[in-house]
Design a protein around this motif. Structure first.
Motif, PDB file in Angstrom:
ATOM      1  N   PHE A   1      -2.250 -59.258  83.879  1.00  0.00           N
ATOM      2  CA  PHE A   1      -1.112 -58.401  83.545  1.00  0.00           C
ATOM      3  C   PHE A   1      -0.339 -58.063  84.826  1.00  0.00           C
ATOM      4  O   PHE A   1       0.887 -58.244  84.909  1.00  0.00           O
ATOM      5  CB  PHE A   1      -1.636 -57.117  82.880  1.00  0.00           C
ATOM      6  N   HIS A   2      -1.052 -57.603  85.841  1.00  0.00           N
ATOM      7  CA  HIS A   2      -0.428 -57.237  87.114  1.00  0.00           C
ATOM      8  C   HIS A   2       0.252 -58.441  87.753  1.00  0.00           C
ATOM      9  O   HIS A   2       1.387 -58.343  88.242  1.00  0.00           O
ATOM     10  CB  HIS A   2      -1.487 -56.664  88.054  1.00  0.00           C
ATOM     11  N   ASP A   3      -0.411 -59.583  87.744  1.00  0.00           N
ATOM     12  CA  ASP A   3       0.127 -60.775  88.404  1.00  0.00           C
ATOM     13  C   ASP A   3       1.434 -61.241  87.769  1.00  0.00           C
ATOM     14  O   ASP A   3       2.385 -61.618  88.479  1.00  0.00           O
ATOM     15  CB  ASP A   3      -0.898 -61.907  88.373  1.00  0.00           C
ATOM     16  N   ILE A   4       1.492 -61.216  86.442  1.00  0.00           N
ATOM     17  CA  ILE A   4       2.716 -61.639  85.755  1.00  0.00           C
ATOM     18  C   ILE A   4       3.849 -60.663  86.035  1.00  0.00           C
ATOM     19  O   ILE A   4       4.991 -61.061  86.324  1.00  0.00           O
ATOM     20  CB  ILE A   4       2.466 -61.787  84.241  1.00  0.00           C
ATOM     21  N   ALA A   5       3.565 -59.368  85.969  1.00  0.00           N
ATOM     22  CA  ALA A   5       4.593 -58.367  86.242  1.00  0.00           C
ATOM     23  C   ALA A   5       5.112 -58.487  87.673  1.00  0.00           C
ATOM     24  O   ALA A   5       6.314 -58.381  87.932  1.00  0.00           O
ATOM     25  CB  ALA A   5       4.039 -56.969  85.991  1.00  0.00           C
ATOM     26  N   GLN A   6       4.201 -58.710  88.602  1.00  0.00           N
ATOM     27  CA  GLN A   6       4.596 -58.854  90.006  1.00  0.00           C
ATOM     28  C   GLN A   6       5.369 -60.151  90.239  1.00  0.00           C
ATOM     29  O   GLN A   6       6.336 -60.186  91.011  1.00  0.00           O
ATOM     30  CB  GLN A   6       3.360 -58.813  90.892  1.00  0.00           C
ATOM     31  N   LYS A   7       4.951 -61.228  89.574  1.00  0.00           N
ATOM     32  CA  LYS A   7       5.621 -62.524  89.708  1.00  0.00           C
ATOM     33  C   LYS A   7       7.103 -62.423  89.396  1.00  0.00           C
ATOM     34  O   LYS A   7       7.945 -63.013  90.090  1.00  0.00           O
ATOM     35  CB  LYS A   7       4.948 -63.536  88.779  1.00  0.00           C
ATOM     36  N   TYR A   8       7.446 -61.657  88.365  1.00  0.00           N
ATOM     37  CA  TYR A   8       8.837 -61.551  87.942  1.00  0.00           C
ATOM     38  C   TYR A   8       9.532 -60.310  88.504  1.00  0.00           C
ATOM     39  O   TYR A   8      10.697 -60.058  88.180  1.00  0.00           O
ATOM     40  CB  TYR A   8       8.926 -61.550  86.410  1.00  0.00           C
ATOM     41  N   ASN A   9       8.820 -59.537  89.314  1.00  0.00           N
ATOM     42  CA  ASN A   9       9.388 -58.333  89.921  1.00  0.00           C
ATOM     43  C   ASN A   9       9.983 -57.406  88.854  1.00  0.00           C
ATOM     44  O   ASN A   9      11.116 -56.929  88.968  1.00  0.00           O
ATOM     45  CB  ASN A   9      10.459 -58.714  90.945  1.00  0.00           C
ATOM     46  N   VAL A  10       9.190 -57.129  87.814  1.00  0.00           N
ATOM     47  CA  VAL A  10       9.692 -56.315  86.706  1.00  0.00           C
ATOM     48  C   VAL A  10       9.807 -54.850  87.118  1.00  0.00           C
ATOM     49  O   VAL A  10       9.062 -54.365  87.972  1.00  0.00           O
ATOM     50  CB  VAL A  10       8.810 -56.445  85.449  1.00  0.00           C
ATOM     51  N   ASP A  11      10.753 -54.158  86.518  1.00  0.00           N
ATOM     52  CA  ASP A  11      10.878 -52.717  86.734  1.00  0.00           C
ATOM     53  C   ASP A  11      10.683 -51.925  85.454  1.00  0.00           C
ATOM     54  O   ASP A  11      10.722 -50.701  85.459  1.00  0.00           O
ATOM     55  CB  ASP A  11      12.231 -52.365  87.359  1.00  0.00           C
ATOM     56  N   THR A  12      10.471 -52.646  84.336  1.00  0.00           N
ATOM     57  CA  THR A  12      10.284 -51.997  83.037  1.00  0.00           C
ATOM     58  C   THR A  12       9.210 -52.744  82.260  1.00  0.00           C
ATOM     59  O   THR A  12       9.237 -53.976  82.186  1.00  0.00           O
ATOM     60  CB  THR A  12      11.596 -52.003  82.221  1.00  0.00           C
ATOM     61  N   ILE A  13       8.282 -52.001  81.671  1.00  0.00           N
ATOM     62  CA  ILE A  13       7.258 -52.583  80.806  1.00  0.00           C
ATOM     63  C   ILE A  13       7.389 -51.967  79.423  1.00  0.00           C
ATOM     64  O   ILE A  13       7.390 -50.735  79.277  1.00  0.00           O
ATOM     65  CB  ILE A  13       5.839 -52.347  81.353  1.00  0.00           C
ATOM     66  N   ILE A  14       7.524 -52.818  78.412  1.00  0.00           N
ATOM     67  CA  ILE A  14       7.532 -52.379  77.019  1.00  0.00           C
ATOM     68  C   ILE A  14       6.263 -52.941  76.382  1.00  0.00           C
ATOM     69  O   ILE A  14       6.147 -54.153  76.171  1.00  0.00           O
ATOM     70  CB  ILE A  14       8.799 -52.846  76.288  1.00  0.00           C
ATOM     71  N   HIS A  15       5.325 -52.048  76.105  1.00  0.00           N
ATOM     72  CA  HIS A  15       3.993 -52.456  75.669  1.00  0.00           C
ATOM     73  C   HIS A  15       3.876 -52.311  74.152  1.00  0.00           C
ATOM     74  O   HIS A  15       3.787 -51.201  73.622  1.00  0.00           O
ATOM     75  CB  HIS A  15       2.935 -51.603  76.364  1.00  0.00           C
ATOM     76  N   LEU A  16       3.880 -53.461  73.454  1.00  0.00           N
ATOM     77  CA  LEU A  16       3.841 -53.477  71.993  1.00  0.00           C
ATOM     78  C   LEU A  16       2.542 -54.028  71.425  1.00  0.00           C
ATOM     79  O   LEU A  16       2.273 -53.867  70.232  1.00  0.00           O
ATOM     80  CB  LEU A  16       5.007 -54.316  71.447  1.00  0.00           C
ATOM     81  N   ALA A  17       1.731 -54.695  72.242  1.00  0.00           N
ATOM     82  CA  ALA A  17       0.521 -55.354  71.742  1.00  0.00           C
ATOM     83  C   ALA A  17      -0.459 -54.335  71.173  1.00  0.00           C
ATOM     84  O   ALA A  17      -0.903 -53.427  71.875  1.00  0.00           O
ATOM     85  CB  ALA A  17      -0.141 -56.138  72.870  1.00  0.00           C
ATOM     86  N   ALA A  18      -0.796 -54.468  69.893  1.00  0.00           N
ATOM     87  CA  ALA A  18      -1.717 -53.533  69.230  1.00  0.00           C
ATOM     88  C   ALA A  18      -2.066 -54.048  67.849  1.00  0.00           C
ATOM     89  O   ALA A  18      -1.333 -54.848  67.263  1.00  0.00           O
ATOM     90  CB  ALA A  18      -1.076 -52.145  69.120  1.00  0.00           C
ATOM     91  N   LEU A  19      -3.185 -53.566  67.312  1.00  0.00           N
ATOM     92  CA  LEU A  19      -3.509 -53.774  65.902  1.00  0.00           C
ATOM     93  C   LEU A  19      -2.861 -52.675  65.080  1.00  0.00           C
ATOM     94  O   LEU A  19      -2.877 -51.502  65.473  1.00  0.00           O
ATOM     95  CB  LEU A  19      -5.020 -53.742  65.675  1.00  0.00           C
ATOM     96  N   LEU A  20      -2.327 -53.029  63.902  1.00  0.00           N
ATOM     97  CA  LEU A  20      -1.695 -52.049  63.024  1.00  0.00           C
ATOM     98  C   LEU A  20      -2.733 -51.353  62.148  1.00  0.00           C
ATOM     99  O   LEU A  20      -3.926 -51.657  62.201  1.00  0.00           O
ATOM    100  CB  LEU A  20      -0.625 -52.730  62.181  1.00  0.00           C
TER     101      LEU A  20
END
Length: 329
Positions: free
Chosen positions: A58-77
């Protein structure tokens, strides 16, 4: 928001939110992620496979793209989580904690959805207040309530700009039902077009709040772009557009499909979940603090849902039930 990473991008909210954000900020500025390969709708921009329980990935992908916003939707309903509560806790809470940690480490703005599932039988049923008793009776509701508190903690303790919405049932013509208690409404629309009848697992007289997906997507974007200083209830805004039971929805469908038939075969688990949730929410805090205002009513949502589904449904023998009213807008 400049560069946004979205988890759970193949889900009901994610698939439409990715498209909306790419249209607004540019394809290369929205990184879609999911545990399974992305479909055609996600292929227009960057996509990465991600198991949100793998914090380092998770950290590596976010750092790779230099993200400044995370929208976390992954979940079971809700219904899926109730069938597998241990896995629901591991995914819903473990994934959220990892997402918050990455947001803290990389100084990202953060959004994750909450739900009407945070309320329980002890909460007021009508006009459920923004701040009230919250004693959920499902694993999903417990996860979401704990998530609200965890996001509050990361805001106060670490200064992470966390934000969230308590979504009601979300209705979309682009994605099929995905294991939620309110998904009966989505299924009813699809079956009304496909075969002209539907058997509901939720009982007549059971009201729940609902919202059309375009309004939900607009609310996420509006909240994320709002002035942080004006946000008081930042991680748990009540939002909704309408409240109905299966009978009211069927009556609205019959305005366009007069022969539509509704029957019942109640699922005790999902009916019990629905009975523990509010009939209607007080959304005044969202209206006051960042201008929330949905566009769609039950009538206009039904018109759009039926037309959109009919446009993508193969015509059955004997003609399409929507023939003659396809121009409804």
């Amino acid at each position: 928001m400049r560069t946004i990473l979205i988890t759970g991008s193949s889900g009901q909210i994610g698939s439409e939110l990715v498209a909306a954000l790419r249209a607004r900020y540019g394809e290369e500025h929205v990184i879609a992620t999911d545990i399974k390969p992305g479909g055609e709708s996600l292929s227009a921009g960057p996509f990465e496979l991600l198991d949100v329980n793998n914090r380092q990935a998770f950290h590596d992908i976010a750092q790779k793209y230099n993200v400044d916003t995370i929208i976390h939707l992954a979940a079971l309903l809700s219904a899926t989580a109730e069938a597998n509560p241990l896995f629901a806790w591991e995914l819903n809470m473990g994934g959220l904690l990892n997402a918050l940690e990455v947001a803290r480490e990389l100084k990202c703005q953060f959004f994750t959805p909450s739900s009407i599932g945070v309320f329980g039988p002890d909460s007021p049923k009508e006009g459920t207040p923004q701040v009230t008793v919250q004693r959920p009776v499902t694993m999903y509701g417990i996860n979401k309530l704990a998530g609200e508190l965890l996001c509050d903690y990361y805001f106060r303790k670490f200064g992470v700009d966390t934000r969230g919405l308590r979504f009601p049932g979300l209705i979309s013509h682009l994605t099929p039902p995905g294991g939620g208690t309110t998904d009966y409404a989505v299924a009813m629309y699809f079956e009304a077009v496909r075969c002209g009848e539907y058997c509901s697992y939720i009982n007549k007289g059971t009201f729940m709040d609902m919202m059309y997906m375009p309004d939900a997507i607009a609310a996420i974007i509006q909240l994320m772009e709002a002035d942080s200083a004006k946000l008081v209830n930042r991680n748990a805004y009540n939002v909704s557009a309408m409240s109905f039971d299966p009978e009211l929805l069927a009556a609205e469908i019959r305005k366009l499909l007069p022969g539509f038939k509704l029957t019942y075969q109640i699922d005790p688990v999902r009916e019990q979940i629905a009975q523990s949730w509010p009939n209607s929410l007080d959304t005044s805090a969202a209206e006051r603090e960042w201008g929330f205002k949905p566009r769609f009513t039950l009538e206009t949502m039904t018109q759009d849902m039926l037309v959109q589904i009919a446009a993508r449904t193969i015509e059955p023998p004997g003609g399409h039930p929507m023939n003659g009213i396809m121009k409804v807008s």
